[in-house]
Design an enzyme around this catalytic site. Structure first.
Site, short mmCIF file in Angstrom:
data_model
loop_
_atom_site.label_atom_id
_atom_site.label_comp_id
_atom_site.label_asym_id
_atom_site.label_seq_id
_atom_site.Cartn_x
_atom_site.Cartn_y
_atom_site.Cartn_z
N SER A 64 0.87 -1.24 -0.14
CA SER A 64 0.20 0.01 -0.12
C SER A 64 0.96 1.40 0.06
CB SER A 64 -1.01 -0.18 1.16
OG SER A 64 -1.38 1.29 1.54
N ASP A 107 -6.78 0.63 -8.36
CA ASP A 107 -8.19 1.46 -8.56
C ASP A 107 -8.63 1.19 -9.94
OD1 ASP A 107 -7.50 2.79 -5.96
OD2 ASP A 107 -6.41 4.46 -6.86
N LYS A 164 -11.46 -0.62 0.36
CA LYS A 164 -11.50 0.72 -0.33
C LYS A 164 -12.90 1.45 0.27
CE LYS A 164 -7.76 0.38 -2.48
NZ LYS A 164 -6.51 1.05 -1.99
N ARG A 220 -15.51 5.51 -7.81
CA ARG A 220 -14.89 4.83 -9.03
C ARG A 220 -16.18 3.69 -9.50
NH1 ARG A 220 -9.86 6.70 -9.51
NH2 ARG A 220 -8.66 6.78 -7.52
#
Ligand code: S3P
Length: 437
Positions: free
Chosen positions: A171, A323, A350, A396
């Site tokens: 990360s 992503d 997320k 998203r």
């Protein structure tokens, strides 16, 4: 009340656009500009909710950041690492994991000062122990709800000591927090990740004059040696490849499309989507390649693919397209065969549980998706029928569902579509501009 958007299926995409600035680089430009000595000039900043949360926190920490106006470069007067003030107010990170996690690292070493970080409902449920634990190894004192795991987070600034940290997850937010803490620790701090995550922090720290060393290529060991003062810089932020990816996939799957996206960041730690587009057989070209302010950029032209091969996403590529999984899930629905996404447990923590939410929403159009513990199995060749879907507050997801709606027969409604403002404020206007009937 959320904003519902109706999209009529059919049509094709054509045109040239520029997507907004890179979200990761925008956050970092504010943070490093704030703790540098002298002025930092920022151009191409992403004027959206997440980076604006970072700006508002930095102001509460005593940094002079002018009112940010969309598309206008601005200057920050850095206060130096020791110049951050103990704020009178709590620091509200909104929906932004990057803001909260990077600030935890930055503030842990501000000896004698205390800070409280809060977030919205989604951020308050996301894991923070992955940041506070390594910082505690360095002598940091961080406390949180749910046994230290969740926000609100209290940081009691301490003098930290450098150490060697092996992070359990690849990360960039965790890595960046440790590097920021390492800037003022006594002794060097070394971070080793299980796979390489995006390296914008390393690149920008180097540009600001930090003493940072990258050892090894695959299992990279990033070492920060404290003591060097950071010096304000000029930062030109490229377009965000994560925002461009909606158009890259849309143009690939929607018949008769031809889209060019100018000035897109092509940092190799972010371009995993291009590898997957290669294996899908997508028709794209990159031109005007150059390096600006330490980051590679280029223009991407994408035309409808002749045939879409199914793909597998697994292993070390995950952090390079983390992503882009929601939009790649949409792509998989139109590939000729079965695609698989594995090793993607991170998606569950997320802004929403993106595996569950994408499977749930795309099934409403008629997609065949099987949810696994760490991924998805998607049977392509779907025929989508227009329906009602919901972003479930995830930016998203909202934009991925917009692309899915164009592929559906009839019209669809996307509930809570405004979630897209977190990273791509002009998304719906760009869609109107590109979509031809
Ligand atoms: C980010 C890192 C990634 C990414 C997020 C932005 C960053 O998160 O998903 O959108 O700017 O460092 P993780 O580092 O948690 O994977």
């Amino acid at each position: 009340m959320g904003k519902n958007r109706e999209i009529k299926g059919g049509g094709y995409l054509q045109g040239i656009i520029k997507v907004p600035g890179d979200k990761s680089i925008s956050h970092r430009s504010l943070i490093l500009g704030s703790i540098a000595k002298g002025e930092t000039l920022i151009s191409g900043f992403l004027y959206s909710e997440d980076p604006l949360s970072t700006a508002s926190c930095m102001r509460k920490l005593g940094v002079e950041i002018p009112e940010i106006i969309k598309d206008k470069p601005f200057k920050i007067k850095g206060v130096g690492l020791e110049g951050l003030k103990e704020p009178l107010e709590i620091l509200d990170c909104g929906n932004s994991g990057t803001t909260m996690r990077l600030l935890m690292g930055l503030l842990a070493g501000r000896n004698g000062k205390s800070f409280i970080l809060i977030g919205d409902e989604s951020l308050s449920e996301r894991p923070m122990g992955r940041v506070s634990k390594p910082l505690q190894l360095m002598g940091g004192q961080l406390f949180g709800r749910a046994n230290g795991e969740k926000a609100p987070i209290t940081v009691i600034g301490k003098n930290l000591k450098g150490c060697l940290v092996g992070t359990p997850v690849a990360s960039a937010q965790v890595k960046s927090a440790i590097l920021l803490a390492g800037l003022t620790a006594s002794g060097s701090t070394s971070v080793i990740e299980p796979a390489s995550s995006r390296d914008h922090t390393e690149r920008m720290l180097k540009a600001f004059g930090a003493n940072i060393e990258i050892r090894g290529e695959f299992r990279r060991n990033i070492v920060i040696h404290p003591g060097k003062e950071l010096i304000g810089q000029e930062i030109l932020i490229p377009g965000d490849i994560s925002s461009a990816s909606f158009w890259m996939i849309a143009a690939s799957i929607i018949p008769n499309s031809d889209v060019t996206i100018n000035n897109v960041g092509l940092n190799p730690t972010r371009t995993g989507i291009l590898n997957i587009m290669d294996s899908m057989g997508c028709d794209y070209k990159i031109t005007n390649k150059k390096v600006i302010a330490g980051e590679p950029i280029g223009d991407i032209n994408v035309k409808t693919a002749n045939r879409l091969n199914p793909f597998i996403i697994e292993g070390d590529i995950l952090p390079r397209l983390i992503d882009e999984i929601p939009i790649l899930t949409v792509a998989a629905c139109f590939c000729e065969g079965i695609s698989e996404i594995k090793d993607a447990k991170e998606l569950r923590v997320k802004e929403t549980d993106r595996l569950k939410v994408m499977a749930r929403q795309l099934k409403r159009f008629g997609a065949e998706i099987n949810e696994k513990e760490d991924g998805l199995v998607i049977n392509g060749n779907s025929k989508f029928i227009g329906t009602e879907v919901d972003s479930e507050t995830d930016h998203r997801v909202s934009m991925s569902l917009a692309v899915a709606s164009i592929m559906a027969e009839g019209s669809s409604t996307i509930f809570r579509s405004e979630a897209s403002n977190v990273s791509y404020p002009g998304f719906w206007e760009d869609l109107t501009k590109l979509l031809k009937k």
